[in-house]
Design a protein around this motif. Structure first.
Motif: not given
Length: 251
Positions: A8-9, A16-20, A26-28, A129-132
Motif C-alpha cells: 500500500l505504501v 518506487a519498487v526499485t527504491e524500496y 520509505f523516505d527514499f 497507484d496506492t503508493g502515489l
C-alpha cells in the motif's frame, strides 16, 4: 498481511519498487513517488494547452479529497466552488487516458449487461497507484503499517483504491451499485461467463455486510466475493479473498 501493507505504501511503480528493494527506506521511496507525481504535472503542461492544463491539474489534485469524503462519489464542487460537469469532463477523460486515474461508474441495476444500466454522470475516481496516493496525501509508512485508530477513517478509502487498481490491472471493468435507499456496494463486474458478480471490500476482519446481502437477495448472483482481512474461504455462497490475495482474482 504485513507485505500487503508495505505494498500500500510502496505501490507498484517500478521506480518506487526499485527504491524500496535497494534501500528498504520509505523516505527514499516517498521521494521517488513525489518525483513521479511531479512528472505527471510536467506532462500535463507539455501535452495540453495552458487553459486545459489548469483544469486537468485541478481535477487531479481533488482526487485524494474525493476519497477522503465518507461518500466517495465524485463531486465537482470539491474541485472548485460552482464547478460544472461540462467544464471538467475532458480533463477527467485526459487523466483516465493517461493512466493516472481509474474511473468506476455507478449502475442502478445488477443485471447483464452492466453497461446498459450505467449512470455515466455518477462515478468514483481512484488513483492508479496506492503508493502515489499515499505520497500525494503525505501519508507516512508508519501510519499505514501500524494503523492507529485515527487513521481508520481513511483506511477504508485506501483499501478500496487498492482493490480498484487490482481489478483494473487484472482485466476487469468494475462498476459500483447503489440503491435508492442507503445501500451501496463497492464493486460489481461480469465474469468470463457474463455473470454479474458483486464484490465487497472490508479493510479489516469485520465482515458484516447489509448492502451485499441486499444485492444478493435482489439479483441472485451465482456467488459473491468479499475481500477482507480474513483468509480464503467459501461460506453462504460468498467467496472470501484476503486483501493480499487480490492477484488471484482473474476474469
Amino acid at each position: 498481511m504485513d507485505l500487503y501493507k508495505t505494498y500500500l505504501v510502496v505501490g507498484g511503480m517500478p521506480r518506487a519498487v526499485t527504491e524500496y528493494i535497494e534501500t528498504k527506506d520509505f523516505d527514499f521511496v516517498m521521494v521517488a513517488q513525489k518525483t513521479l507525481n511531479d512528472s505527471y504535472i510536467a506532462d500535463m503542461a507539455k501535452y495540453a494547452t495552458p487553459h486545459e492544463t489548469t483544469k486537468i491539474m485541478a481535477a487531479w489534485t481533488s482526487v485524494p479529497a474525493q476519497l477522503a469524503k465518507e461518500n466517495h462519489k465524485f463531486q465537482y464542487k470539491i474541485i472548485k466552488s460552482g464547478a460544472r460537469a461540462y467544464d471538467y469532463e475532458i480533463p477527467l477523460d485526459w487523466l483516465k487516458a493517461a493512466g493516472i486515474i481509474n474511473k468506476c461508474i455507478r449502475i442502478h441495476e445488477g443485471k447483464m449487461p452492466l453497461s446498459a444500466y450505467a449512470d455515466n454522470g455518477s462515478f468514483k475516481l481512484y488513483m492508479a497507484d496506492t503508493g502515489l496516493l499515499c505520497s500525494k496525501f503525505d501519508i507516512r509508512a508508519n501510519i499505514v503499517l501500524d494503523s492507529p485508530v485515527s487513521f481508520h477513517g481513511f483506511k477504508g478509502a485506501l483499501t478500496e483504491n487498492y482493490v480498484m487498481q487490482a481489478l483494473v490491472t487484472n482485466g476487469f471493468a468494475p462498476y459500483y451499485w447503489s440503491s435508492p435507499g442507503k445501500a451501496e456496494l463497492d464493486f460489481v463486474f461480469q465474469d468470463r461467463q457474463g455473470n454479474v458478480i458483486p464484490l465487497e471490500v472490508k479493510s479489516a476482519e469485520n465482515v458484516k455486510a447489509k448492502s451485499l446481502k441486499l444485492f444478493m437477495s435482489l439479483y441472485r448472483p451465482p456467488y459473491s466475493i468479499r475481500v477482507s482481512g480474513k483468509n480464503f474461504g467459501f461460506e453462504n455462497n460468498i467467496k472470501s479473498i484476503p486483501l493480499y490475495g487480490m492477484f488471484c482474482l482473474t476474469p
